[in-house]
Design an enzyme around this catalytic site. Structure first.
Site, PDB file in Angstrom:
ATOM      1  CG  HIS A  55       3.243  -7.296  -3.890  1.00 56.15           C
ATOM      2  ND1 HIS A  55       4.420  -6.635  -3.660  1.00 56.15           N
ATOM      3  CD2 HIS A  55       2.294  -6.654  -3.158  1.00 56.15           C
ATOM      4  CE1 HIS A  55       4.191  -5.631  -2.809  1.00 56.15           C
ATOM      5  NE2 HIS A  55       2.910  -5.617  -2.496  1.00 56.15           N
ATOM      6  CG  HIS A  60       4.936  -2.664   0.160  1.00 59.31           C
ATOM      7  ND1 HIS A  60       4.963  -3.468   1.255  1.00 59.31           N
ATOM      8  CD2 HIS A  60       3.793  -2.935  -0.487  1.00 59.31           C
ATOM      9  CE1 HIS A  60       3.854  -4.196   1.272  1.00 59.31           C
ATOM     10  NE2 HIS A  60       3.140  -3.903   0.237  1.00 59.31           N
TER      11      HIS A  60
END
Ligand SMILES: Nc1ncnc2c1ncn2[C@@H]1O[C@H](COP(=O)(O)OP(=O)(O)O)[C@@H](O)[C@H]1O
Ligand SMILES: Nc1ncnc2c1ncn2[C@@H]1O[C@H](COP(=O)(O)OP(=O)(O)O)[C@@H](O)[C@H]1O
Ligand SMILES: [Mg+2]
Ligand SMILES: [Mg+2]
Ligand SMILES: [Mg+2]
Ligand SMILES: [Mg+2]
Lengths: 207, 333, 333, 207
Positions: free
Chosen positions: C57, C219
């Protein structure tokens, strides 16, 4: 030219060019995707659309004024390599024809030669570099005849034939040069657009 | 092609609307012709630094307009050089009376359009000087090509030239600093995937699932060669080797190492690549004293990266460290 | 799968090596357990702010370690929460004696691992308080799910909590500020393409050429619904609508508008989307007084974006504006 | 267990579990890709590999010590949701068996019940939420018999059967819950790994 070789006639011929470019822009872009960055058709189409809009707004210009308007509009709307090159070409052509009201065969031949000179002065390409110069040189040489229509017909035919001669060439100028040997086997987009432009002018001149 | 756009023909102007709204403290955007200037332009008595080129490389160039870097940027259509009238208008808007430096990436279109604009600006009595950055070592044979392309080195060039102008250097001095950067910076890039220009709708090239294009330009122009995908250790070595050999960079050199993403590669991979590059340089005794990792000069959503190495001296280091406040690069203020 | 990596099992640690090298002025990286702390940690007498979560991320969370934001970040394997021992070690390394705030994104794994770590830290007499951010309005039914996920709002949360700690607030006060951000921030995201987790080698999901996943997590977890790709105007309206309605944001509110890329979407498109979102808010009388556009909380190379809106009051605005110096966010210093 | 139910026997059984997880990790990850984030097999495999490395380094522990080592190692290497859950499960099991040198049927049953209790305390899932609890509850209930082998055989069979019962469920906990109705039609990865673990233990206990 259908309306003769006065200002409106030249304007009409330029509109024919815009239509031909619009018609061929997908193909021009496809060619540019092969050996360039895939925008040549888009660039030219954006430019000639803008030219048509300006011609709509401003009617009754002399031939030289029409060519100058084309030059300035292409210069300020096309971008890329072809924008300043075609812009310079039309600007030199405009200068060559001066403020005459009516173009004759000699004036058209001189305009073409001037256009070629402008492209070479700006872009420094020589024949064989796989650029629009490869279409403009034979076109300017072939630009002979008794009438405007004949001159343009000869130039257009020469440019048309020249496109195929660019296929085997290895590019030495412009974006395609980065391909090196891989640029061989594809027609040059700028040479092709030159042939499209001259072809449309010749058609228009036939009337 | 899935892109967050409306009409492909309006991508640049709609993005400029958003850019103007997001950074109104920093910039003003002019539409038709399109350019971006510092909010406080022209800065009277300061040399103005102006750059531009096709869009699709963001944050370059608009993201580098602000205090300590560019005074104006001229965005063309996607991957298409801006036109001379736009460059002229930006030059006029940025000109604070001390002259304007044009930073031009070496692409035929950029060179021709900026040349024309400089002629026009000259006719209006604006002092313009131009530098052409050509740091891409992937172009091996510059005699038979349009010459080496301007790529990653453009970012430190714009930063350092902007800092020289900010400290009050005159046009000749800013130009000389810019030339010094160009003389000392080298880059090379690789593409893992192509990108899609919105109005074209087609990938700029096609690569097999295990193929990469080594030595790519920033528009999806082809590079040195197609080759099989390889582990990061090899990939980074293949990029860094030609960069180091070209200048050449030598043991004891102080450098800025920039690892740049082409737009679609995760930051995680860029840091991984940076670690490899830094390690290779250390082994050669080349010192990395400054670094930059991220997406700074991109090719839309292309996956891939480039490595840029700039040999620093004390003055260039100071100018790199000088405060900068732009959308894309900010420190010290 | 073409990625700039060596062994998929070593991606995170190799990227950490690069991150440490690129930012040695800013951070220290510990390996085994892996965590990133401020170079000058622990800052004695200051509340420490610690966050963490799966990698992939970036720049979140490691890119937000530095002065004025996080004291430490704990990166797990790609898309996998870090383990309690790593969180504990980071907590110990960051603790300056004034207690530690854990910022946890609401995913079962993150919550459970941070909870366990907090118990362990408590056993070592470290004062830990925790906040769980759950700003994702895409999760409609939080009773029958693991609850709303923590997404884009994590970025302003970490910035503002970090600023509160930097100005000297005690642990209760920093926690209260953090809860105030959580109470006032809402987000939603969309995926245009999936991403590929290195060790899996397979796309996280499959979308047709004209299909998008609306309401995606970070995700590649599925969102509200699959739908046909639509023009940016509609796409942004579909993201912003649920965000505004949820709090709800109202006429006269001052807000921070963040348009975040998922990693693979060009900045050009993000600015275009920002312009649309800002325009829609203006029409509703909601004022955008601060903004952030770019890739801040990503999903590897996923194409897509998220919109985050935070209602600001004077104090939150001041804390947002306070100086920050991290790899991913920097101003005022 | 092949080596009996002393410490080395338990360690051998845990090695068998690690082998089974290594064998099934691609399938576990595939299941997690369907309704989660595609890392469950990777997570569990990373964890049990680390467990084996620790068992290699530290031999001759009592059963409870082995289970505690498994717990701490899983906790610090698995990550995700399953790490603290399995970690807690083994920790509670270790506490339940205490410091006995030899496990009997009752101890194994009690350990399983304690493990279930730990998972539920940490994760707050109830049966029907489509989690590992759906395999652990029937396993703990079925864990009856005169020998350790019988107890584990019964538990493993129940867990094995329970996997299929998770297929139609709509997830209400963990990452799969975000799928809502779309989570139905797929087996839960954690329930599946529970069945793999118990299956390997039962095999090992058969000797
Ligand atoms: N130096 C040059 N001289 C003449 N023509 C050139 C030169 N460089 C490029 N061209 C022409 O320009 C064409 C490409 O134009 P275009 O695609 O619009 O610009 P760009 O290459 O900047 O994208 C080439 O096909 C070639 O014919
Ligand atoms: N609250 C919970 N209680 C019990 N088990 C859970 C809970 N949440 C998730 N799980 C289990 O964890 C499994 C997923 O584990 P894993 O993929 O390793 O972690 P993550 O979801 O963090 O990626 C699910 O299949 C489910 O069985
Ligand atoms: Mg082109
Ligand atoms: Mg172009
Ligand atoms: Mg996970
Ligand atoms: Mg998972």
């Amino acid at each position: 030219m259908s309306g003769g070789c006065d200002g409106p006639g030249v304007a009409a011929a330029i509109r024919a060019v815009a239509a031909a470019i619009a018609d061929q822009h997908v193909e021009l872009t496809r060619l540019d995707r092969e050996i360039g960055d895939g925008d040549h058709g888009e660039n030219m189409n954006r430019g000639f659309k803008a030219v048509v809009a300006k011609l709509d707004a401003d009617q009754g210009m002399a031939p030289g004024a029409v060519l100058k308007l084309v030059a300035m509009t292409l210069m300020s709307t096309v971008g890329g390599a072809s924008g300043p090159l075609y812009g310079t070409a039309f600007l030199r052509a405009a200068t060559a024809v001066g403020d005459t009201d009516q173009l004759d065969a000699a004036a058209v031949g001189a305009a073409l030669a001037a256009a070629l000179g402008g492209v070479q002065a700006r872009g420094k390409a020589v024949p064989g570099d796989k650029t629009m110069v490869d279409a403009l040189v034979p076109a300017a040489e072939a630009a002979q005849g008794d009438s405007v229509a004949e001159v343009l017909q000869a130039a257009a035919a020469a440019a048309h034939d020249a496109v195929a001669t660019t296929i085997p060439l290895v590019a030495r100028k412009g974006r395609a040069s980065y391909l090196g040997e891989r640029s061989a086997g594809h027609a040059d987009p700028g040479a092709t657009s030159t042939a499209v432009i001259l072809g449309a002018l010749a058609e228009a001149a036939k009337g | 092609m899935k892109k967050i756009i409306n009409d492909p023909g309006n991508v640049v102007s709609e993005a400029l609307i958003g850019f103007a709204a997001a950074h109104r403290d920093l910039v003003r955007v002019n539409f038709g012709p399109d350019y971006i200037v510092r909010a406080d332009a022209p800065v009277s008595g300061k040399v103005a630094v102006v750059s531009g080129g096709g869009s699709g490389h963001e944050p370059l160039h608009g993201g580098f307009v602000g205090v300590g870097m560019l005074d104006a940027a001229v965005p063309g259509a996607v991957f298409t050089s801006p036109t001379p009238d736009a460059v002229l208008a930006a030059t006029q808007a940025a000109n604070g009376g001390a002259g304007v430096l044009h930073i031009v990436k070496n692409y035929t279109g950029d060179v021709l359009n900026f040349e024309t604009a400089a002629e026009l600006a000259g006719a209006e009595d604006i002092d313009v000087s131009a530098v052409v950055i050509n740091d891409d070592v992937a172009v091996e044979d510059s005699t038979y090509t349009a010459g080496r392309r301007g790529v990653g080195g453009t970012v430190p060039l714009e930063k350092i030239a902007g800092a020289a102008a900010a400290r009050g250097d005159d046009l000749a001095a800013v130009t000389a600093i810019a030339e010094r950067v160009i003389g000392n910076v080298r880059s090379m890039g690789v593409a893992l995937t192509p990108c899609i220009v919105p109005h074209s709708g087609e990938p700029s090239f096609v690569l097999a699932d295990d193929q990469i294009e080594m030595g790519i330009g920033i528009h999806g122009e082809p590079g040195r060669r197609r080759m099989k995908m390889e582990p990061a250790d090899d990939l980074v070595a293949d990029l860094l080797g030609p960069v180091v050999q070209d200048l050449p960079f030598e043991r004891g050199d102080q450098t800025l190492l920039m690892v740049n993403g082409m737009g679609g590669t995760p930051l995680l991979e860029l840091y991984l690549a940076y670690g490899i590059a830094a390690g290779l340089l250390e082994k050669q005794g080349i010192e990395v004293s400054r670094s930059l990792v991220g997406n700074y000069i991109t090719s839309l959503e292309m996956q891939g990266m480039s490595v840029t190495l700039l040999r620093l001296d004390d003055e260039l280091t100071q100018l790199w460290d000088a405060p900068v406040h732009t959308a894309g690069l900010r420190w010290g203020m």
